[in-house]
Scaffold this active site. Structure first.
Site, PDB file in Angstrom:
ATOM      1  N   MET A 181       0.854  -1.199   0.000  1.00 37.80           N
ATOM      2  CA  MET A 181       0.000   0.000   0.000  1.00 37.80           C
ATOM      3  C   MET A 181       0.881   1.237   0.000  1.00 37.80           C
ATOM      4  SD  MET A 181      -3.268  -0.893   2.396  1.00 37.80           S
ATOM      5  CE  MET A 181      -2.281  -1.480   3.752  1.00 37.80           C
ATOM      6  N   GLU A 182       0.966   1.856  -1.166  1.00 35.02           N
ATOM      7  CA  GLU A 182       1.800   3.037  -1.324  1.00 35.02           C
ATOM      8  C   GLU A 182       1.312   4.135  -0.378  1.00 35.02           C
ATOM      9  OE1 GLU A 182       1.330   5.302  -4.801  1.00 35.02           O
ATOM     10  OE2 GLU A 182       3.405   5.990  -4.819  1.00 35.02           O
ATOM     11  N   CYS A 238      -3.179  -1.763 -10.198  1.00 30.70           N
ATOM     12  CA  CYS A 238      -3.322  -0.374  -9.758  1.00 30.70           C
ATOM     13  C   CYS A 238      -4.283   0.374 -10.686  1.00 30.70           C
ATOM     14  CB  CYS A 238      -1.968   0.320  -9.736  1.00 30.70           C
ATOM     15  SG  CYS A 238      -2.123   2.020  -9.152  1.00 30.70           S
ATOM     16  N   ASN A 246      -7.828 -11.574  -1.655  1.00 29.99           N
ATOM     17  CA  ASN A 246      -7.640 -10.221  -1.121  1.00 29.99           C
ATOM     18  C   ASN A 246      -8.881  -9.360  -1.369  1.00 29.99           C
ATOM     19  OD1 ASN A 246      -6.182  -7.271  -2.407  1.00 29.99           O
ATOM     20  ND2 ASN A 246      -6.174  -7.744  -0.228  1.00 29.99           N
TER      21      ASN A 246
HETATM   22  C1  FMN Z   1      -3.412   3.668  -0.139  1.00 32.58           C
HETATM   23  C2  FMN Z   1      -3.327   2.386  -0.926  1.00 32.58           C
HETATM   24  C3  FMN Z   1      -2.192   2.114  -1.671  1.00 32.58           C
HETATM   25  C4  FMN Z   1      -2.079   0.919  -2.409  1.00 32.58           C
HETATM   26  N1  FMN Z   1      -0.924   0.648  -3.082  1.00 32.58           N
HETATM   27  C5  FMN Z   1      -0.797  -0.550  -3.751  1.00 32.58           C
HETATM   28  C6  FMN Z   1       0.433  -0.916  -4.366  1.00 32.58           C
HETATM   29  O1  FMN Z   1       1.451  -0.205  -4.315  1.00 32.58           O
HETATM   30  N2  FMN Z   1       0.467  -2.099  -5.039  1.00 32.58           N
HETATM   31  C7  FMN Z   1      -0.626  -2.949  -5.101  1.00 32.58           C
HETATM   32  O2  FMN Z   1      -0.546  -4.014  -5.710  1.00 32.58           O
HETATM   33  N3  FMN Z   1      -1.778  -2.627  -4.496  1.00 32.58           N
HETATM   34  C8  FMN Z   1      -1.882  -1.476  -3.804  1.00 32.58           C
HETATM   35  N4  FMN Z   1      -3.048  -1.192  -3.136  1.00 32.58           N
HETATM   36  C9  FMN Z   1      -4.139  -2.207  -3.102  1.00 32.58           C
HETATM   37  C10 FMN Z   1      -3.968  -3.133  -1.867  1.00 32.58           C
HETATM   38  O3  FMN Z   1      -2.781  -3.887  -1.954  1.00 32.58           O
HETATM   39  C11 FMN Z   1      -5.164  -4.099  -1.728  1.00 32.58           C
HETATM   40  O4  FMN Z   1      -5.246  -4.883  -2.874  1.00 32.58           O
HETATM   41  C12 FMN Z   1      -6.493  -3.356  -1.537  1.00 32.58           C
HETATM   42  O5  FMN Z   1      -6.369  -2.324  -0.564  1.00 32.58           O
HETATM   43  C13 FMN Z   1      -7.604  -4.329  -1.094  1.00 32.58           C
HETATM   44  O6  FMN Z   1      -7.259  -4.992   0.091  1.00 32.58           O
HETATM   45  P1  FMN Z   1      -7.843  -4.518   1.530  1.00 32.58           P
HETATM   46  O7  FMN Z   1      -9.336  -4.449   1.397  1.00 32.58           O
HETATM   47  O8  FMN Z   1      -7.377  -5.598   2.474  1.00 32.58           O
HETATM   48  O9  FMN Z   1      -7.262  -3.168   1.819  1.00 32.58           O
HETATM   49  C14 FMN Z   1      -3.165  -0.014  -2.407  1.00 32.58           C
HETATM   50  C15 FMN Z   1      -4.307   0.274  -1.641  1.00 32.58           C
HETATM   51  C16 FMN Z   1      -4.400   1.443  -0.908  1.00 32.58           C
HETATM   52  C17 FMN Z   1      -5.641   1.696  -0.095  1.00 32.58           C
END
Ligand code: FMN
Length: 309
Positions: free
Chosen positions: A8-9, A98, A199
């Site tokens: 999560m960037e 993304c 996920n």
């Molecule tokens: C702020 C933010 C930044 C993210 N950055 C990336 C990233 O760099 N690479 C990626 O594959 N997914 C990124 N994601 C997606 C997450 O890895 C994940 O797939 C998504 O949040 C769903 O999972 P969750 O409901 O458990 O948060 C990002 C999500 C958020 C909210």
């Protein structure tokens, strides 16, 4: 049964990975994406995003951190992947998920989900370039606008030679609108044999049980749920009761000390406030602290206020 911390960037940076893996429960992390364009990323740049590479590719708690690459050119991605594997990355993950318009305009991330052939070419090129001992994995959404090509994309990842696929069960157009479509994970599992990591929207131990039941996946990745409830992985693994605010507060103080040591001091208060804001949904005391700190920019004053709690 593995629990993986999502990339999560801006949220799950080195300091957060350090904290969450010390709290316990995670088996693996994936670092936020490194964007690959036409040149080789410098070692300095890679280490800035994934400093764990200087520690054998592991967090202080010993949890491996895979490096994620985002791009659209198979040759450039392969060259960078080989270079980063040479820096000691314990795995290379490829981002096909993304949804950010800036990223998609350049053909990376979820934009590739309309081109399964290119996904195949990228995975195959990276797999060829990286030593067999280093896993090459991929992370995708269900599609860009719809689910027409979901299964083709998953098959392309498998045929390209990836050893694992994580699926965030939404399309790019879904953005983060709940609910995540977990039932799609079960459909993908019928089509591919490679291990699938589920996920999307795992916020509680009960969600973890449900996503496993609905998807049939053993392994689960969680992102925002672990930021808002930092003991989520530990509770899933051990069945422990939820941490109280007094138990969590020393970890918050610890996190701020990490931020102060590792990032530009001016940005440390903002980063802490961002986390407190998210913790506020589970801990009213965090929300109160968040409000109290809202206008404070001086890093030392923030520390004093934290310690006074
Ligand atoms: C702020 C933010 C930044 C993210 N950055 C990336 C990233 O760099 N690479 C990626 O594959 N997914 C990124 N994601 C997606 C997450 O890895 C994940 O797939 C998504 O949040 C769903 O999972 P969750 O409901 O458990 O948060 C990002 C999500 C958020 C909210």
């Amino acid at each position: 049964m593995r629990l993986i911390l999502a990339p999560m960037e801006g949220l799950a940076d080195e300091s957060m990975r350090d904290l969450l893996t010390r709290l316990g429960g995670f088996d693996l992390c994936v670092a936020e994406f490194l964007r690959v364009t036409h040149h080789l990323l410098t070692e300095k740049f890679v280490l800035r995003t994934v400093p764990e590479l200087a520690n054998g590719g592991r967090t202080r708690a010993g949890v491996p951190v895979r490096v994620q690459l985002l791009g659209s050119d198979p040759v450039c991605l392969a060259e960078n992947a080989a270079h980063i594997a040479g820096l000691g990355a314990p795995g290379i993950d490829l981002n096909f998920g993304c949804p950010a318009p800036m990223v998609n305009r350049h053909g990376g991330g979820a934009a590739l989900l309309v081109e399964p052939e290119r996904i195949h070419a990228i995975v195959a090129a990276v797999r060829r370039a990286v030593p067999q001992s280093v896993p090459v994995t991929a992370k995708m959404r269900l599609g860009l606008e719809n689910t027409e090509l979901t299964l083709d994309c998953a098959r392309a990842v498998e045929a390209g030679g990836a050893s694992e696929l994580t699926v965030h069960a939404r399309t790019g157009a879904d953005r983060y609108r709940p609910p995540a479509r977990w039932e799609w994970l079960a459909r993908i599992r019928e089509e591919v044999k490679l291990p699938l990591v589920a996920n999307g929207d795992v916020w509680t131990p009960q969600d973890w049980e449900r996503i496993r039941r609905v998807s049939g996946c053993a392994d689960v990745m969680t992102g925002r749920g672990a930021i808002t409830r930092p003991d989520l992985a530990r509770r899933i693994k051990t069945g422990a009761t939820a941490m109280t605010w007094p138990e969590l507060l020393p970890w918050v103080v610890d996190f701020y000390a990490l931020l102060r040591a590792r990032m530009d001091l001016r940005h440390a208060p903002g980063r802490l406030k961002q986390w407190l804001g998210m913790l506020g949904s589970a801990y009213p005391e965090a929300e109160t602290l968040h409000r109290a700190l809202r206008v404070e920019r001086d890093p030392d004053a923030v520390e004093k206020m934290l310690e006074g709690r």
